[in-house]
Structure formats: C-alpha cells, structure tokens
Design an enzyme around this catalytic site. Structure first.
Site, PDB file in Angstrom:
ATOM      1  N   LYS A 127     -69.137  -0.158  35.998  1.00  0.00           N
ATOM      2  CA  LYS A 127     -69.976   0.730  36.802  1.00  0.00           C
ATOM      3  C   LYS A 127     -69.915   2.152  36.243  1.00  0.00           C
ATOM      4  O   LYS A 127     -68.887   2.543  35.682  1.00  0.00           O
ATOM      5  CB  LYS A 127     -69.564   0.698  38.276  1.00  0.00           C
ATOM      6  CG  LYS A 127     -68.211   1.353  38.588  1.00  0.00           C
ATOM      7  CD  LYS A 127     -68.334   2.850  38.816  1.00  0.00           C
ATOM      8  CE  LYS A 127     -67.001   3.503  38.849  1.00  0.00           C
ATOM      9  NZ  LYS A 127     -67.081   4.971  38.845  1.00  0.00           N
ATOM     10  N   SER A 134     -63.613  -0.521  19.655  1.00  0.00           N
ATOM     11  CA  SER A 134     -63.359   0.830  20.153  1.00  0.00           C
ATOM     12  C   SER A 134     -63.372   1.804  18.987  1.00  0.00           C
ATOM     13  O   SER A 134     -62.762   1.545  17.944  1.00  0.00           O
ATOM     14  CB  SER A 134     -62.012   0.899  20.871  1.00  0.00           C
ATOM     15  OG  SER A 134     -61.689   2.236  21.220  1.00  0.00           O
ATOM     16  N   ARG A 135     -64.051   2.912  19.171  1.00  0.00           N
ATOM     17  CA  ARG A 135     -64.117   3.915  18.099  1.00  0.00           C
ATOM     18  C   ARG A 135     -62.808   4.676  17.941  1.00  0.00           C
ATOM     19  O   ARG A 135     -62.519   5.209  16.870  1.00  0.00           O
ATOM     20  CB  ARG A 135     -65.239   4.911  18.383  1.00  0.00           C
ATOM     21  CG  ARG A 135     -66.642   4.348  18.236  1.00  0.00           C
ATOM     22  CD  ARG A 135     -67.676   5.411  18.495  1.00  0.00           C
ATOM     23  NE  ARG A 135     -67.599   5.921  19.866  1.00  0.00           N
ATOM     24  CZ  ARG A 135     -68.279   6.970  20.315  1.00  0.00           C
ATOM     25  NH1 ARG A 135     -69.065   7.643  19.496  1.00  0.00           N
ATOM     26  NH2 ARG A 135     -68.163   7.351  21.571  1.00  0.00           N
ATOM     27  N   ASP A 144     -69.835   9.771  39.893  1.00  0.00           N
ATOM     28  CA  ASP A 144     -69.105   8.704  39.207  1.00  0.00           C
ATOM     29  C   ASP A 144     -68.142   8.024  40.175  1.00  0.00           C
ATOM     30  O   ASP A 144     -68.158   6.791  40.291  1.00  0.00           O
ATOM     31  CB  ASP A 144     -68.370   9.239  37.980  1.00  0.00           C
ATOM     32  CG  ASP A 144     -67.594   8.147  37.268  1.00  0.00           C
ATOM     33  OD1 ASP A 144     -68.225   7.323  36.581  1.00  0.00           O
ATOM     34  OD2 ASP A 144     -66.349   8.115  37.405  1.00  0.00           O
ATOM     35  N   ILE A 189     -59.490   3.163  31.797  1.00  0.00           N
ATOM     36  CA  ILE A 189     -59.878   2.102  32.732  1.00  0.00           C
ATOM     37  C   ILE A 189     -59.682   0.726  32.104  1.00  0.00           C
ATOM     38  O   ILE A 189     -59.296  -0.233  32.790  1.00  0.00           O
ATOM     39  CB  ILE A 189     -61.343   2.293  33.205  1.00  0.00           C
ATOM     40  CG1 ILE A 189     -61.651   1.370  34.381  1.00  0.00           C
ATOM     41  CG2 ILE A 189     -62.334   2.068  32.071  1.00  0.00           C
ATOM     42  CD1 ILE A 189     -60.920   1.706  35.642  1.00  0.00           C
TER      43      ILE A 189
END
Length: 311
Positions: A91, A37-38, A169, A15
């Site tokens: 969201k 970001s991991r 979701d 996303i």
C-alpha cells in the site's frame, strides 16, 4: 500438497525487512526465491539490481511482491505482469488511481492475479468491527491518526514528493479500515491540508466525509505527534459505540474491551495472495486511494513551517 509458489520480492527497505521477510517465512504456500533492490542485497538469496534483471535471471519465479515506493511502481508491475507473473502491491498500490486501474486491466488480459493490499484491514479486530456494524445505523464516525514521521520515516524524501502522499501514507491505513468496516460507502465533502513550506506533500490534514445516507465522518491526520502514537477509529451507532484502537489491533464495544491481539497483518496478506493465485482471482479495491485522491482535489492548502528530519 502442491509445491510452494516461487516469489520474488522487490524492495528491501525497512518495511520489507520488518514485515515481508518474517511473514513469508510463516506462509508455507509461498517460497521467497529472489530479491531485487537497488540499495541492498539479501544475505542468503539471489539479489538483483531491479525487477527486470530478476525476471530475466530467475525464469522460475511465479509471483512478484512489490514493496517499493509508489512512484515508479507502475513500470515494475507492468514488467512482472507482462512476464506472466502474479503481482502483489504494497500500500498504497500506486501513485494514482488510474495507473492501478490500468494494471488491473493488464492483469486480466494476461490471466494473472493482481492483489492491491491494505495491510491494516488485516488487523485483528477489523472483521469483528465490520460484523458488528453490518446491521447498525451509523450516526457519525471519527478517525484520529497521529504519529511521529521522524520515527516511522526517517530520511525518506519520497514521501514528501508528488505521489508519496505525505501524511496520507499512514492516513490511508485508517481509510482502508473505514471503507472495510462501514456498511455503506463514504465520500469527501471538504479537506484542509497543511503543507510544510519546503515540501510538496502535507504533514497534517483534516478530511470531512459523509456516508451515503448522510452521516458525518471526520478524519484528522498529523505527522507531528511525539510520545504515544494515536491510531483510533470511533463509530457511533444506534447501538453501542464501536472503537478500534492501535490501528485495529484492539476493539472496544460500548467502552468494554473485546479484542486485543498481536500483529499478524502481513502473514494474512501473503496467505490471501496465495489463495487468490490458487483461485485464479484478483483483488483490487481502490476505495481508500480514491478517498485520498479526492482529498487532494478538494483540499484547501495552508503553508506551515518547514520540516527537517533533525528538529
């Protein structure tokens, strides 16, 4: 003109790459300055393992956008707010209603903006539908939201875990539109959730609701649809029927197509975020998340066959 707001993006999944990155390029009021970001790094921007490291090493950041899964997002948001940064939430805004309410209180205390986003509300036809329904008498409404989870969430186990919402979701997108366009609030009266025997969240759900004046509202969500996907909201009124299709991109009034437009949802979200920061305001509407929470409270559950990414 003032300098653009320096923004850090947390999470670099599908996303983020498909929506957040290109949208930020089109919003001059914001400048993407760093990534946390991991599992991935950006090709040209400073990239850090997590939001705490990013905040420590990028003191010039003024805002943070969180597009990580909802589980664990509370701690990320708290770290950013406590550092005096404005925060935008993908969201659903959190794993529970109460944790996002807590974030809203903290943001007020710290004097920063908190923006709980609902990208589907920014679809091209939503505001026109809202205007048409503002003075209408609602007879009934029906949501049909069916898509293929294997296409949209391949290998994403978090969506099946507690807090991941399962079929809600995508379903919460429909509820975000519904709560925007109807002229009165709705509340659930019954729900039925179909949960795969090897998962903890539903793959399908039916939700019966009512408006404050008693008009029935039905919603059907299903993650097992292949082929063409269905994202429709039909509202029957004392005048012409109002139909939103393709997630709010198309509007039909009395069967006649009025609007069909391209997707600019995330561009509008980021422009709105910049406006809220400039005005010193927050926008935290939790009504879609509350409806989902109520569905889990009221929902009768049926166990269905196990789900696997490879059919």
């Amino acid at each position: 003109m003032s300098d653009p707001i320096q923004l850090g993006l947390v999470g670099l999944g599908t996303i983020a790459r498909n929506q957040h990155l290109p949208s930020l390029e089109d919003v001059p009021a914001l400048r993407l300055a760093a990534i946390a970001s991991r599992h991935a790094g950006h090709e040209t921007l400073p990239s850090y393992h997590d939001v705490v490291e990013m905040l420590a090493k990028e003191p010039g950041l003024q805002a943070v956008s969180l597009c990580t899964p909802p589980q664990g997002r509370f701690a990320q948001a708290v770290a950013a707010i406590n550092a005096g940064k404005h925060v935008m939430l993908e969201k659903p805004p959190g794993a529970s209603v109460s944790e996002v309410e807590g974030l809203a209180r903290l943001a007020r205390e710290k004097g920063v903006t908190l923006f709980a986003t609902w990208h589907s509300r920014e679809a091209a036809a939503v505001e026109d539908a809202r205007a048409l329904l503002a003075e209408a008498t609602i007879r009934r409404a029906k949501i049909t939201w069916k898509e293929d989870v294997r296409h949209w969430h391949p290998g994403q186990e978090w969506i099946w875990q507690p807090g991941g919402l399962g079929v809600f979701d995508p379903g919460i997108n429909a509820l975000s539109i519904l709560t925007r366009i109807l002229p009165e609030p709705v509340h659930p009266v019954a729900a039925h959730l179909e949960v795969p025997e090897n998962k903890q969240a539903p793959i399908a759900a039916k939700l019966d609701m009512q408006t404050a004046s008693g008009a029935p509202v039905q919603a059907e969500f299903d993650w097992r649809q292949t082929g063409p996907q269905t994202w429709d909201i039909l509202v029957e009124t004392d005048g012409p029927d109002i139909l939103l299709r393709e997630g709010g991109a198309k509007l039909f009034v009395g069967g006649e197509e009025r609007i069909s437009a391209e997707d600019r949802e995330y561009r509008r979200l980021y422009a709105r975020f910049a406006e809220l920061i400039a005005a010193g305001e927050s926008d935290v509407d939790l009504s879609p998340l509350q409806l989902v929470a109520d569905a889990f409270l009221l929902g009768a559950q049926t166990r269905v066959e196990a789900f696997h990414d490879d059919p």
